[in-house]
Design a protein around this motif. Sequence first.
Motif, PDB file in Angstrom:
ATOM      1  N   ARG A  58       0.825  -1.208   0.000  1.00 25.78           N
ATOM      2  CA  ARG A  58       0.000   0.000   0.000  1.00 25.78           C
ATOM      3  C   ARG A  58       0.860   1.259   0.000  1.00 25.78           C
ATOM      4  N   LEU A  59       1.939   1.234   0.772  1.00 29.83           N
ATOM      5  CA  LEU A  59       2.817   2.402   0.812  1.00 29.83           C
ATOM      6  C   LEU A  59       3.596   2.561  -0.491  1.00 29.83           C
ATOM      7  N   LEU A  60       3.988   1.433  -1.103  1.00 30.82           N
ATOM      8  CA  LEU A  60       4.601   1.517  -2.429  1.00 30.82           C
ATOM      9  C   LEU A  60       3.656   2.192  -3.413  1.00 30.82           C
ATOM     10  N   ILE A  61       2.399   1.787  -3.379  1.00 31.32           N
ATOM     11  CA  ILE A  61       1.391   2.383  -4.257  1.00 31.32           C
ATOM     12  C   ILE A  61       1.209   3.866  -3.939  1.00 31.32           C
ATOM     13  N   ALA A  62       1.175   4.197  -2.640  1.00 23.96           N
ATOM     14  CA  ALA A  62       1.026   5.597  -2.249  1.00 23.96           C
ATOM     15  C   ALA A  62       2.171   6.446  -2.804  1.00 23.96           C
ATOM     16  N   GLY A  63       3.387   5.905  -2.725  1.00 27.69           N
ATOM     17  CA  GLY A  63       4.531   6.632  -3.275  1.00 27.69           C
ATOM     18  C   GLY A  63       4.439   6.821  -4.780  1.00 27.69           C
ATOM     19  N   LEU A  64       3.920   5.829  -5.472  1.00 27.65           N
ATOM     20  CA  LEU A  64       3.798   5.921  -6.927  1.00 27.65           C
ATOM     21  C   LEU A  64       2.695   6.885  -7.357  1.00 27.65           C
ATOM     22  N   THR A  65       1.745   7.167  -6.480  1.00 30.00           N
ATOM     23  CA  THR A  65       0.646   8.061  -6.854  1.00 30.00           C
ATOM     24  C   THR A  65       0.999   9.534  -6.718  1.00 30.00           C
ATOM     25  N   ILE A  66       2.099   9.861  -6.049  1.00 40.18           N
ATOM     26  CA  ILE A  66       2.399  11.259  -5.757  1.00 40.18           C
ATOM     27  C   ILE A  66       2.589  12.083  -7.028  1.00 40.18           C
ATOM     28  N   THR A  67       3.356  11.568  -7.991  1.00 35.79           N
ATOM     29  CA  THR A  67       3.563  12.318  -9.235  1.00 35.79           C
ATOM     30  C   THR A  67       2.287  12.457 -10.052  1.00 35.79           C
ATOM     31  N   PRO A  68       1.513  11.388 -10.292  1.00 35.84           N
ATOM     32  CA  PRO A  68       0.246  11.572 -11.015  1.00 35.84           C
ATOM     33  C   PRO A  68      -0.718  12.534 -10.318  1.00 35.84           C
ATOM     34  N   LEU A  69      -0.767  12.509  -8.992  1.00 32.64           N
ATOM     35  CA  LEU A  69      -1.651  13.433  -8.276  1.00 32.64           C
ATOM     36  C   LEU A  69      -1.236  14.886  -8.525  1.00 32.64           C
ATOM     37  N   ARG A  70       0.058  15.119  -8.565  1.00 31.57           N
ATOM     38  CA  ARG A  70       0.535  16.483  -8.850  1.00 31.57           C
ATOM     39  C   ARG A  70       0.265  16.871 -10.294  1.00 31.57           C
ATOM     40  N   ARG A  71       0.522  15.937 -11.213  1.00 31.70           N
ATOM     41  CA  ARG A  71       0.395  16.247 -12.643  1.00 31.70           C
ATOM     42  C   ARG A  71      -1.058  16.449 -13.072  1.00 31.70           C
ATOM     43  N   PHE A  72      -1.950  15.600 -12.594  1.00 26.85           N
ATOM     44  CA  PHE A  72      -3.330  15.638 -13.081  1.00 26.85           C
ATOM     45  C   PHE A  72      -4.271  16.460 -12.206  1.00 26.85           C
ATOM     46  N   PHE A  73      -3.951  16.574 -10.906  1.00 26.46           N
ATOM     47  CA  PHE A  73      -4.869  17.271 -10.005  1.00 26.46           C
ATOM     48  C   PHE A  73      -4.249  18.476  -9.303  1.00 26.46           C
ATOM     49  N   GLY A  74      -2.929  18.640  -9.442  1.00 30.39           N
ATOM     50  CA  GLY A  74      -2.278  19.764  -8.779  1.00 30.39           C
ATOM     51  C   GLY A  74      -2.117  19.593  -7.292  1.00 30.39           C
ATOM     52  N   LEU A  75      -2.157  18.337  -6.812  1.00 36.52           N
ATOM     53  CA  LEU A  75      -2.005  18.052  -5.391  1.00 36.52           C
ATOM     54  C   LEU A  75      -0.527  17.798  -5.094  1.00 36.52           C
TER      55      LEU A  75
END
Length: 210
Positions: A58-75
């Motif tokens: 789950r934490l591996l997945i959380a780490g992988l989501t950080i860039t897409p969240l910034r790119r697509f949602f500005g988070l």
Amino acid sequence: MTHLIDAANRFARRIPTWTVYLALALPIPWFFYQGLTGSLGREPIRALEHLYGAWALRLLIAGLTITPLRRFFGLYLLRFRRAIGVMTFVYVLAHLLVWAVLDVQTLERVWADILKRPYVTIGMAGFLCLVPLAATSNNWSVRKLGPRWRKLHQLTYVAAVLGAVHYIWLAKGFQLEPVIYAAVILGLLVMRLRLRNARFPQKRRSRLTR
């Protein structure tokens, strides 16, 4: 939607990173206590292995989501990525120690399982991928390695794939949970690859025309 993202970013900037380490570390002794007190069922050691391993994925997945969240949602959650990465390693290490010390129990049997059981071999390979990442998750290593630091930390992708394969292979028969983890990891890796290709199109075209 924009207002919610802005509010989330303001809130994230006020969160000290040490609280993320603490929040992610607290389940480790809690799960162990549950195992000791019989709250994890008839096979507490296996249940503890599963809990630590599942949290690592789950934490591996959380780490992988950080860039897409910034790119697509500005988070913007980049400041928490190191904490998530380090705690991923801690959970994998806890998973490994429960297996080696409490389940297998002898060094001879540990080596035998690594050599003879493919899912154990794959899991160990994933762990070894994370060791240099954890060792270099500090400011000194970032400065010392320079551009090589980013290349080294691409081992995260390898570790994620190996972890997903390890979980699927470990499961007896078809189980939906390991497949879901694998599908999410694969989807995130494909997304990151597309983002990377979209970011450097001119550089790739210049190489092709040489």
